[in-house]
Design a protein around this motif. Structure first.
Motif, PDB file in Angstrom:
ATOM      1  N   PRO A 131       0.808  -1.226   0.000  1.00 47.73           N
ATOM      2  CA  PRO A 131       0.000   0.000   0.000  1.00 47.73           C
ATOM      3  C   PRO A 131       0.839   1.272   0.000  1.00 47.73           C
ATOM      4  O   PRO A 131       0.608   2.185  -0.800  1.00 47.73           O
ATOM      5  N   GLN A 132       1.819   1.346   0.909  1.00 51.06           N
ATOM      6  CA  GLN A 132       2.661   2.544   0.969  1.00 51.06           C
ATOM      7  C   GLN A 132       3.514   2.694  -0.291  1.00 51.06           C
ATOM      8  O   GLN A 132       3.690   3.800  -0.805  1.00 51.06           O
ATOM      9  N   ALA A 133       4.042   1.588  -0.779  1.00 53.01           N
ATOM     10  CA  ALA A 133       4.881   1.648  -1.978  1.00 53.01           C
ATOM     11  C   ALA A 133       4.068   2.110  -3.179  1.00 53.01           C
ATOM     12  O   ALA A 133       4.533   2.920  -3.993  1.00 53.01           O
ATOM     13  N   PHE A 134       2.834   1.607  -3.308  1.00 52.50           N
ATOM     14  CA  PHE A 134       2.002   1.944  -4.460  1.00 52.50           C
ATOM     15  C   PHE A 134       1.583   3.406  -4.414  1.00 52.50           C
ATOM     16  O   PHE A 134       1.688   4.137  -5.413  1.00 52.50           O
ATOM     17  N   ALA A 135       1.105   3.862  -3.260  1.00 49.36           N
ATOM     18  CA  ALA A 135       0.634   5.245  -3.152  1.00 49.36           C
ATOM     19  C   ALA A 135       1.778   6.240  -3.328  1.00 49.36           C
ATOM     20  O   ALA A 135       1.676   7.192  -4.107  1.00 49.36           O
ATOM     21  N   THR A 136       2.866   6.028  -2.611  1.00 54.56           N
ATOM     22  CA  THR A 136       4.000   6.954  -2.739  1.00 54.56           C
ATOM     23  C   THR A 136       4.628   6.859  -4.125  1.00 54.56           C
ATOM     24  O   THR A 136       5.121   7.853  -4.667  1.00 54.56           O
ATOM     25  N   GLY A 137       4.605   5.666  -4.710  1.00 52.89           N
ATOM     26  CA  GLY A 137       5.141   5.503  -6.050  1.00 52.89           C
ATOM     27  C   GLY A 137       4.338   6.282  -7.080  1.00 52.89           C
ATOM     28  O   GLY A 137       4.905   6.861  -8.017  1.00 52.89           O
ATOM     29  N   LEU A 138       3.013   6.319  -6.929  1.00 51.53           N
ATOM     30  CA  LEU A 138       2.182   7.102  -7.840  1.00 51.53           C
ATOM     31  C   LEU A 138       2.449   8.594  -7.679  1.00 51.53           C
ATOM     32  O   LEU A 138       2.531   9.326  -8.672  1.00 51.53           O
TER      33      LEU A 138
END
Length: 297
Positions: A131-138
């Motif tokens: 979740p954190q990787a996906f959101a911050t990655g976007l």
């Protein structure tokens, strides 16, 4: 506008390639690690883990962007698209040319899908919570995208339609005046067609730059306020789909593919499908604006 940014000896460096590379490096090696250092599940170790994923993400981005371009060009054959299908015919006659990235031909939505897929699969193996990787990655991705769109502006890619008479007084940054014919003789690499010389067109590249920068700033604000990662990712994807769908109505290039009686572009159809998918997800999972339990699996 400057299609060729500079020369390295005999090698000409296109503006869209230079700014695209700069945007990716900034997003993957600078902004994303910094965001994970503050908002990641493991702030001490996540930045280094993110940097190790830069190369796989680049591969997914390029593969996805090229694959969608090839699919669109092949689909345009016989579909009545007024932009023609010469590229698609060439792909069938000379399949190896599908790999000719140096000739251009990358679709942003395909790159987004490829990078997201690689990131989703690789994040747990790298030790990142999805979740954190996906959101911050976007958020970081949109931070890199606005740089890439500046390259499109310099190259003349993704140009806008002719501005109607009622809007010609709007001026910059909404409207761009295409250089005169003499400029085209000096810059044959430009993607702008010569029949637009000296005329006013919508500044669609600028609008897409603003859209990407706005989504980045929105994401940063939500992260700082403690917004949950999963809802933020869906909000960012929804925001991009809506903005891209709207801006596409102002586009004047046809190479992107036009469908359904040439009323909608490829990106508009993908945007609509993405919004429907997010809406279905929201119905099945409940209100996406509420924090969801987060897991590293």
């Amino acid at each position: 506008m400057q299609p060729i940014l500079f020369h390295l000896g005999p090698v000409a460096v296109p503006a869209h390639a230079a700014f695209g590379a700069l945007g990716f490096l900034f997003a993957s090696l600078v902004l994303w690690p910094r965001l994970l250092a503050r908002f990641g599940a493991d702030p001490r170790s996540d930045p280094a883990r993110a940097r190790r994923l830069a190369l796989p993400l680049l591969g997914g981005l390029l593969l996805g962007a090229r694959l969608l371009y090839v699919v669109v060009e092949l689909a345009k054959r016989g579909a009545g698209d007024r932009s023609g299908s010469d590229v698609g015919e060439r792909f069938l006659d000379e399949p190896w040319t599908m790999l000719y990235l140096h000739e251009g031909g990358l679709v942003m939505y395909g790159g987004l899908a490829g990078a997201c897929l690689v990131g989703w699969l690789a994040a747990p193996r790298a030790g990142l919570a999805r979740p954190q990787a996906f959101a911050t990655g976007l958020v970081a991705g949109f931070g890199g995208l606005w740089m890439g769109r500046l390259g499109c502006l310099l190259a003349g890619d993704d140009f806008g339609r002719l501005v109607p008479e009622w809007a010609q007084g709007l001026g910059r940054p909404l409207v761009l005046t295409v250089p005169e014919l003499e400029w085209f003789a000096q810059h044959p690499e430009s993607a702008l067609p010569m029949h637009l010389a000296g005329r006013d067109i919508w500044a669609t590249q600028v609008l897409m730059t603003f859209a990407a920068a706005g989504l980045m700033l929105f994401g940063l604000r939500r992260l700082r306020r403690g917004g949950a990662a999963a809802p933020l990712a869906l909000q960012l994807l929804s925001g991009y789909a809506v903005l891209r769908f709207a801006i596409e109505f102002l586009r004047g290039d046809t190479v992107r593919g036009l469908w359904l009686g040439e009323r909608f572009s490829t990106s508009q159809l993908i945007s609509a499908a993405l919004l429907v998918a997010i809406a279905i997800h929201a119905v099945l999972r409940g209100n996406p604006t509420q924090p969801q339990p987060e897991s590293a699996s």
